[in-house]
Design a protein around this motif. Structure first.
Motif, short mmCIF file in Angstrom:
data_model
loop_
_atom_site.label_atom_id
_atom_site.label_comp_id
_atom_site.label_asym_id
_atom_site.label_seq_id
_atom_site.Cartn_x
_atom_site.Cartn_y
_atom_site.Cartn_z
N UNK A 37 0.77 -1.16 -0.04
CA UNK A 37 0.00 0.00 0.02
C UNK A 37 0.83 1.31 -0.03
N UNK A 38 1.98 1.19 0.95
CA UNK A 38 2.78 2.48 0.84
C UNK A 38 3.44 2.45 -0.46
N UNK A 39 3.67 1.69 -1.18
CA UNK A 39 4.52 1.79 -2.40
C UNK A 39 3.61 2.38 -3.51
N UNK A 40 2.46 2.28 -3.47
CA UNK A 40 1.51 3.16 -4.22
C UNK A 40 1.27 4.38 -3.89
N UNK A 41 1.73 4.86 -2.83
CA UNK A 41 1.52 6.24 -2.59
C UNK A 41 0.18 6.49 -1.79
N UNK A 42 -0.58 5.19 -1.73
CA UNK A 42 -2.06 5.51 -1.13
C UNK A 42 -1.81 5.38 0.25
N UNK A 43 -3.02 5.52 0.84
CA UNK A 43 -3.41 5.59 2.32
C UNK A 43 -4.06 4.21 2.49
N UNK A 44 -3.63 3.44 3.28
CA UNK A 44 -4.25 2.15 3.57
C UNK A 44 -5.62 2.35 4.01
N UNK A 45 -6.77 1.40 3.44
CA UNK A 45 -7.94 1.50 3.64
C UNK A 45 -8.60 0.26 3.99
N UNK A 46 -9.99 0.18 3.76
CA UNK A 46 -10.58 -1.21 4.05
C UNK A 46 -10.00 -2.25 3.11
N UNK A 47 -10.00 -2.25 1.99
CA UNK A 47 -9.56 -3.04 1.08
C UNK A 47 -7.97 -3.54 1.20
N UNK A 48 -7.32 -2.60 2.03
CA UNK A 48 -5.89 -2.96 2.47
C UNK A 48 -5.97 -3.98 3.38
N UNK A 109 -11.37 -11.45 -2.47
CA UNK A 109 -12.44 -11.20 -3.55
C UNK A 109 -13.03 -9.98 -2.91
N UNK A 110 -13.13 -9.88 -1.55
CA UNK A 110 -13.93 -8.75 -1.04
C UNK A 110 -13.18 -7.48 -1.18
N UNK A 111 -11.98 -7.55 -1.53
CA UNK A 111 -10.73 -6.42 -1.55
C UNK A 111 -10.84 -6.11 -3.04
N UNK A 112 -11.67 -6.67 -4.08
CA UNK A 112 -11.63 -6.26 -5.28
C UNK A 112 -10.88 -7.29 -6.36
N UNK A 113 -11.54 -7.05 -7.44
CA UNK A 113 -10.94 -8.43 -8.68
C UNK A 113 -9.50 -8.39 -8.83
N UNK A 114 -8.63 -7.18 -8.84
CA UNK A 114 -7.15 -7.25 -8.73
C UNK A 114 -6.46 -7.98 -7.90
N UNK A 115 -7.24 -7.75 -6.70
CA UNK A 115 -6.41 -8.39 -5.45
C UNK A 115 -6.74 -9.97 -5.54
N UNK A 116 -8.04 -10.27 -5.97
CA UNK A 116 -8.44 -11.61 -6.00
C UNK A 116 -7.28 -12.56 -7.03
N UNK A 117 -7.23 -11.67 -8.36
CA UNK A 117 -6.23 -12.41 -9.07
C UNK A 117 -4.96 -12.41 -8.47
N UNK A 118 -4.22 -11.37 -8.07
CA UNK A 118 -3.12 -11.81 -7.10
C UNK A 118 -3.21 -12.76 -6.30
N UNK A 119 -4.11 -12.92 -5.41
CA UNK A 119 -4.17 -13.97 -4.38
C UNK A 119 -4.35 -15.25 -5.00
N UNK A 120 -4.93 -15.48 -6.17
CA UNK A 120 -5.24 -16.86 -6.76
C UNK A 120 -4.11 -17.22 -7.31
N UNK A 121 -3.24 -16.23 -7.74
CA UNK A 121 -1.71 -16.64 -8.31
C UNK A 121 -1.02 -17.29 -7.33
N UNK A 122 -0.84 -16.35 -5.81
CA UNK A 122 -0.07 -16.66 -5.01
C UNK A 122 -0.48 -18.10 -4.41
N UNK A 123 -1.75 -18.22 -4.20
CA UNK A 123 -2.26 -19.70 -3.65
C UNK A 123 -1.64 -20.80 -4.49
N UNK A 124 -1.81 -20.64 -5.95
CA UNK A 124 -1.31 -21.60 -6.67
C UNK A 124 0.24 -21.82 -6.43
#
Length: 307
Positions: A37-48, A109-124
């Motif tokens: 989250x810090x790397x993106x320059x954004x502030x952590x929020x619910x999806x983080x 999945x609750x954190x958004x589709x991009x997060x789910x895509x990364x999480x799925x790749x991580x799981x595999x």
């Protein structure tokens, strides 16, 4: 005393599960999402925070799957562990791993589709490592990829548009993980050599040098971020002080016991590394918050096995 059982299968006590899931090592996980989250320059929020919770579930799912896959080897090398000792049944551990993995993917999945895509790749990726690739020459690279993906999960959940900004921190975390994983191959059995700990030592020093050079640019940024410079220096110092001395000992006197100590310290060193990477991105607050976890992780590590 006989461990609790359901249908004749031992399900274990809380202390058995803490050992199986490596709960103390879980303190190193939420920082991945915060660093991303810090790397993106954004502030952590619910999806983080949803991504951080997903990371925790996936991490501990991997730990349970790792011990399930290694149960026969552990029976000979580490018979005191929960599965070979009979305190937790293999089926129960596998069920727990699947349940935690499913929970992690649902949270992602609750954190958004991009997060789910990364999480799925991580799981595999993590599953492939646990179920066979750990014994392959590519094992350390696969584990490094999994850890880098965990950081990118936080970035994808926080700000998918700025996702690429997290690639450099993910590479640094991946390099550290690669080095520690290479040393971990010498934790049991005979044949320990100076090569892996020496390589890990050089890697840690290179990461520390890179962070030191990054500190110059951080100090030159606008006033609101200048405080990150001293925090970056402090976090880098803690990282090197945690990771380097055990690696020097393991390189000077190769032995499984020294390798285990170096790996445990390398796992704990992830926290100050995350803090330094947050400070590198200009987030002094996130870095300081992570640094407070370092002494807690050290205390818990003295009470349980991290590796």
């Amino acid at each position: 005393m006989t461990p609790p059982a359901v249908g004749g299968a031992p399900i274990g006590r809380p202390s058995d599960w803490a050992e199986l899931l490596r709960l103390p090592a879980g303190l190193t996980v939420p920082g991945d999402a915060l660093t991303g989250a810090s790397a993106t320059g954004g502030t952590p929020h619910r999806r983080t925070w949803l991504a951080a919770a997903a990371s925790l579930c996936l991490y501990h799912a991997g730990m349970a799957l790792n011990d399930y896959a290694d149960r026969d080897q552990d029976a000979g090398e580490r018979p005191e562990r929960p599965l070979p000792s009979g305190r937790v049944s293999p089926g129960t551990a596998l069920t727990a791993s699947g349940t935690l993995a499913a929970a992690g993917l649902l949270l992602a999945a609750r954190a958004g589709r991009p997060a789910l895509l990364v999480a799925g790749t991580l799981t595999v990726t993590a599953g492939a490592y646990d179920l066979g690739l750990k014994h392959h020459a590519l094992g350390p690279a696969v584990m490094a990829t999994a850890r880098a993906l965990d950081l990118l999960l936080g970035a994808a959940a926080t700000d998918p548009v700025s996702f690429r900004r997290a690639l450099a921190p993910a590479a640094a975390l991946g390099a550290h993980t690669w080095a520690v994983t290479a040393v971990s191959r010498q934790e049991a059995g005979d044949g320990a050599s100076a090569g892996p700990p020496t390589g890990a030592l050089l890697t840690s020093c290179a990461i520390g040098l890179g962070l030191g050079l990054a500190g110059r640019s951080v100090r030159g940024r606008r006033r609101g971020r200048r405080t990150a410079g001293p925090v970056l220096a402090a976090a880098t110092a803690v990282y090197l002080a945690t990771a380097v001395p055990p690696l020097i000992r393991a390189a000077a006197a190769p032995a499984p016991a020294n390798s285990r100590r170096a790996v445990a310290s390398g796992i704990r060193a992830v926290i100050p590394l995350q803090a330094a990477l947050c400070a590198r991105s200009g987030s002094a607050t996130a870095a300081l918050a992570l640094l407070t976890l370092a002494p807690i992780a050290r205390h818990l590590a003295e009470r349980g096995d991290l590796t």
